[in-house]
Design a protein around this motif. Sequence first.
Motif, PDB file in Angstrom:
ATOM      1  N   GLU A 490       0.775  -1.270  -0.035  1.00 26.85           N
ATOM      2  CA  GLU A 490      -0.127   0.022   0.065  1.00 26.85           C
ATOM      3  C   GLU A 490       0.657   1.330  -0.008  1.00 26.85           C
ATOM      4  O   GLU A 490       0.342   2.117  -0.781  1.00 26.85           O
ATOM      5  CB  GLU A 490      -0.918   0.058   1.220  1.00 26.85           C
ATOM      6  CG  GLU A 490      -1.755   1.404   1.386  1.00 26.85           C
ATOM      7  CD  GLU A 490      -2.757   1.139   2.313  1.00 26.85           C
ATOM      8  OE1 GLU A 490      -2.896   2.073   2.993  1.00 26.85           O
ATOM      9  OE2 GLU A 490      -3.468   0.111   2.705  1.00 26.85           O
ATOM     10  N   LEU A 491       1.656   1.153   0.905  1.00 29.71           N
ATOM     11  CA  LEU A 491       2.614   2.535   1.006  1.00 29.71           C
ATOM     12  C   LEU A 491       3.620   2.649  -0.456  1.00 29.71           C
ATOM     13  O   LEU A 491       3.561   3.696  -0.819  1.00 29.71           O
ATOM     14  CB  LEU A 491       3.503   2.550   2.110  1.00 29.71           C
ATOM     15  CG  LEU A 491       4.364   3.470   2.257  1.00 29.71           C
ATOM     16  CD1 LEU A 491       3.773   4.948   2.309  1.00 29.71           C
ATOM     17  CD2 LEU A 491       5.238   3.360   3.545  1.00 29.71           C
ATOM     18  N   GLY A 515      -9.244   4.780  -9.983  1.00 22.61           N
ATOM     19  CA  GLY A 515     -11.008   4.816  -9.360  1.00 22.61           C
ATOM     20  C   GLY A 515     -11.726   3.491  -9.744  1.00 22.61           C
ATOM     21  O   GLY A 515     -12.363   2.648  -9.156  1.00 22.61           O
ATOM     22  N   ALA A 516     -11.495   2.891 -11.101  1.00 25.49           N
ATOM     23  CA  ALA A 516     -12.084   1.898 -11.597  1.00 25.49           C
ATOM     24  C   ALA A 516     -11.759   0.723 -10.889  1.00 25.49           C
ATOM     25  O   ALA A 516     -12.307  -0.176 -10.827  1.00 25.49           O
ATOM     26  CB  ALA A 516     -11.781   1.668 -13.007  1.00 25.49           C
ATOM     27  N   ARG A 517     -10.277   0.442 -10.607  1.00 23.78           N
ATOM     28  CA  ARG A 517      -9.686  -0.685 -10.071  1.00 23.78           C
ATOM     29  C   ARG A 517     -10.482  -0.754  -8.780  1.00 23.78           C
ATOM     30  O   ARG A 517     -10.578  -1.845  -7.912  1.00 23.78           O
ATOM     31  CB  ARG A 517      -7.887  -0.438  -9.715  1.00 23.78           C
ATOM     32  CG  ARG A 517      -7.436  -0.579 -11.051  1.00 23.78           C
ATOM     33  CD  ARG A 517      -5.861  -0.316 -10.629  1.00 23.78           C
ATOM     34  NE  ARG A 517      -5.014  -0.684 -12.135  1.00 23.78           N
ATOM     35  CZ  ARG A 517      -3.752  -0.288 -12.160  1.00 23.78           C
ATOM     36  NH1 ARG A 517      -3.168  -0.204 -11.061  1.00 23.78           N
ATOM     37  NH2 ARG A 517      -3.313  -0.700 -13.218  1.00 23.78           N
ATOM     38  N   VAL A 518     -10.529   0.360  -7.747  1.00 26.10           N
ATOM     39  CA  VAL A 518     -11.113   0.309  -6.471  1.00 26.10           C
ATOM     40  C   VAL A 518     -12.643  -0.217  -6.585  1.00 26.10           C
ATOM     41  O   VAL A 518     -12.938  -1.144  -6.013  1.00 26.10           O
ATOM     42  CB  VAL A 518     -11.309   1.687  -5.621  1.00 26.10           C
ATOM     43  CG1 VAL A 518     -12.017   1.671  -4.425  1.00 26.10           C
ATOM     44  CG2 VAL A 518      -9.704   1.786  -5.310  1.00 26.10           C
ATOM     45  N   VAL A 519     -13.353   0.356  -7.546  1.00 24.06           N
ATOM     46  CA  VAL A 519     -14.851  -0.069  -7.782  1.00 24.06           C
ATOM     47  C   VAL A 519     -14.837  -1.412  -8.269  1.00 24.06           C
ATOM     48  O   VAL A 519     -15.545  -2.422  -7.920  1.00 24.06           O
ATOM     49  CB  VAL A 519     -15.366   0.917  -8.903  1.00 24.06           C
ATOM     50  CG1 VAL A 519     -16.583   0.334  -9.234  1.00 24.06           C
ATOM     51  CG2 VAL A 519     -15.492   2.189  -8.425  1.00 24.06           C
ATOM     52  N   ARG A 569      -5.802   3.745  -2.299  1.00 24.84           N
ATOM     53  CA  ARG A 569      -5.837   3.692  -0.653  1.00 24.84           C
ATOM     54  C   ARG A 569      -4.390   4.199  -0.384  1.00 24.84           C
ATOM     55  O   ARG A 569      -4.324   4.818   0.667  1.00 24.84           O
ATOM     56  CB  ARG A 569      -6.007   2.355  -0.117  1.00 24.84           C
ATOM     57  CG  ARG A 569      -6.421   2.274   1.237  1.00 24.84           C
ATOM     58  CD  ARG A 569      -6.995   0.902   1.563  1.00 24.84           C
ATOM     59  NE  ARG A 569      -5.912  -0.038   1.511  1.00 24.84           N
ATOM     60  CZ  ARG A 569      -6.268  -1.282   1.467  1.00 24.84           C
ATOM     61  NH1 ARG A 569      -7.204  -2.117   1.298  1.00 24.84           N
ATOM     62  NH2 ARG A 569      -5.058  -2.103   1.504  1.00 24.84           N
ATOM     63  N   GLY A 570      -3.429   3.787  -1.206  1.00 26.84           N
ATOM     64  CA  GLY A 570      -2.120   4.328  -0.499  1.00 26.84           C
ATOM     65  C   GLY A 570      -1.733   5.504  -0.970  1.00 26.84           C
ATOM     66  O   GLY A 570      -1.051   6.416  -0.059  1.00 26.84           O
ATOM     67  N   LEU A 571      -2.274   6.241  -2.245  1.00 21.66           N
ATOM     68  CA  LEU A 571      -2.154   7.566  -2.479  1.00 21.66           C
ATOM     69  C   LEU A 571      -2.885   8.533  -1.652  1.00 21.66           C
ATOM     70  O   LEU A 571      -2.571   9.523  -1.191  1.00 21.66           O
ATOM     71  CB  LEU A 571      -2.768   7.730  -3.894  1.00 21.66           C
ATOM     72  CG  LEU A 571      -2.829   9.067  -4.300  1.00 21.66           C
ATOM     73  CD1 LEU A 571      -1.241   9.679  -4.631  1.00 21.66           C
ATOM     74  CD2 LEU A 571      -3.395   9.248  -5.813  1.00 21.66           C
ATOM     75  N   VAL A 572      -4.033   8.042  -1.045  1.00 18.27           N
ATOM     76  CA  VAL A 572      -4.842   8.710  -0.071  1.00 18.27           C
ATOM     77  C   VAL A 572      -3.967   8.721   1.296  1.00 18.27           C
ATOM     78  O   VAL A 572      -3.745   9.801   1.810  1.00 18.27           O
ATOM     79  CB  VAL A 572      -6.201   8.028   0.276  1.00 18.27           C
ATOM     80  CG1 VAL A 572      -6.721   8.765   1.411  1.00 18.27           C
ATOM     81  CG2 VAL A 572      -7.163   8.157  -1.053  1.00 18.27           C
TER      82      VAL A 572
END
Length: 652
Positions: A490-491, A515-519, A569-572
């Motif tokens: 993640e990091l 975004g599409a990967r997360v969805v 998630r890592g970017l956030v």
Amino acid sequence: MTTTTHGKRTNAKADKNRVPESLIAAVCDRLSRNERVRRTLPHKGRLHIDRQVPFLCVYRQPPEYDDAGTEQLVRGEASYLIGSGAAEFHDSLSRLVGTVVKTLSAEFGAFLIVEIWSSPDGGKANDPAVPSVLPTFTIQAPGTAKLDNTVESLRKRLQKMKILKHGVEVQVVRGGTICPPGMKPLIDSPHAREMNCWKIGLMVPPVFRKANTSVEFPLLMGQLRRSLSHALRHAYFEFACDRTTHSPDHFHTLGRKAVVKAVWDIDRQLAEVSNQFDYLVQLTPVNPTSAWKEFEAGQCRHPPEFHYRPLPIDPALLKRQLYKIPIERVEDPSLQRIFEEKQEELDLKLTMLRDRDTPRFKHLSMALFGGVNDAVLRVAKELLTTVPAKASSSKANLFSAKQFAACVQKEIDHYRDACPDFKAKVVISDDASGLIVSRGKLMVNSDLTLAEDRVAALLAHEVGTHLVTYYNGRLQPFQQLYSGLAGYEELQEGLAVLSEYLVGGLTNSRMRQLGARVVAVRQMVDGASFVENFHSIHEEYGLSKRAAYNVVMRVYRGGGLTKDCVYLRGLVAILKYVQKGGDLNPLLVGKMAVKHIPIIKELQYRGVLGKAPITPRFMQDPVAIARLAKLRGGTGSVVDLVSDLKTTGRVG
């Protein structure tokens, strides 16, 4: 004759109860030359002094009962003594401690002894599972106010501890004799004053074992050791600043610097297990292109069939090798936990490989990478609905796999000129899916085409982040830093995507892809089929058919891989870290998770780890540095990164 024989036996027995004068002299000599001391003492005792430090942590085994586990509380300290509390052993142990104090007090102007013992079994809050009475630590302190800052620092840190989610009580008792019940002080008051030696006692609740038995709770002991070690280090730091001529930069600098042989052996053995399989390569289909063509020919109505490389290992046999590694031999509590986490992660990855392409795989992936929480899902959907899709690039603006590989090679040459140990390679492969970094090489799919405005971003992502942290890890003493500490993905991916922003290459299409990967991960976890997920990503969120296929293929590989949610998630997470003033340099030492950042900094303070020897090119570019500076102290979201780059004309 009998008397003589009896006399020899008596002398022999007495010798076993004494620390030899030759050992005491050797200890004094090594300490005066600032050399490490690590000696075995009678009655299973141990003296470990990492280097010249103004403190000694002491534990004496009570002679009348088995005090199981308590000695483990001091073993992680940079300077500790474990000895017998028997009366016949006292004199020689006292001479040994007196020699240590005299030698080091002369060096620092003062010295601190912290002696630890456990409160009686069956005493207050002995059972940590019963919250009716909180576990109580008792600090025995001298009556003088001269040690108040040290005592208060220890009290505050102990007060922050949690034992099985419950708090603790800390009492301070001033005045009186500072030593375990039934024992004499190792240094009497006149000699202590003469050498400017100060003493603190700490009585610890024996929550780490079952009451009135020698049965220990090893996991609870590990947590207690780590928390107690940090509390003690704060006390040492306060004492050093207040009472000695030494001015340490940070409390972590008073931790252990020397690493015992067992640590290197265990690090090597874990790396040997990790290096026997390439987890991500084994989970990547070897037929992504042909599977797409079949899927497209069937009008995208039937899920594609993916094929994988044969496993080169037997997971069960490798697990046997993994759990033969004696991690419990590591004295340093921080390093021990890092190794335990890696052992657990390797176990889970091996189970996933065994269960590849089965319904069980998805649940194992959730355990390893987690899923998509509602907050990250909202960010993903906001990206897909507010960031407009970019028109397709003309063929004149597309780079082939060969052209991109040539750019990668130039980037590798740049880093190799700066550091000859940077021995990365770029390989064009028919069975690689897109771009994959594996053990110091970048694999590029032979059918890859990418827009020209993505080249700089991918060089920063794949070479400047993944390959640089891999080789930085190789140049550190711990092999785990290049193979990756547990949960590093993640990091690592968040930092890599941030690098794309810093070089001005975080395009609309890239953000929509994340975004599409997360969805897609969320929909897969919620039970959507491959075909349902594909049509949702294509029709509801506007990705092209091939782009939607690539997203969904990655998510369903192996049987349901949730790893792709870690990019956003890592970017956030990394954006919040930077906005709060977080330094990126410790993150470049190797591959680590967010939870490891404090440990990495601690090990750097202690001199166990060095700084990252290779600096990414994007962290030396004035424009990138300016972008990074602009983020610090900000409150913008991930979506704002795209808006920010629009003003520079570097995003589309």
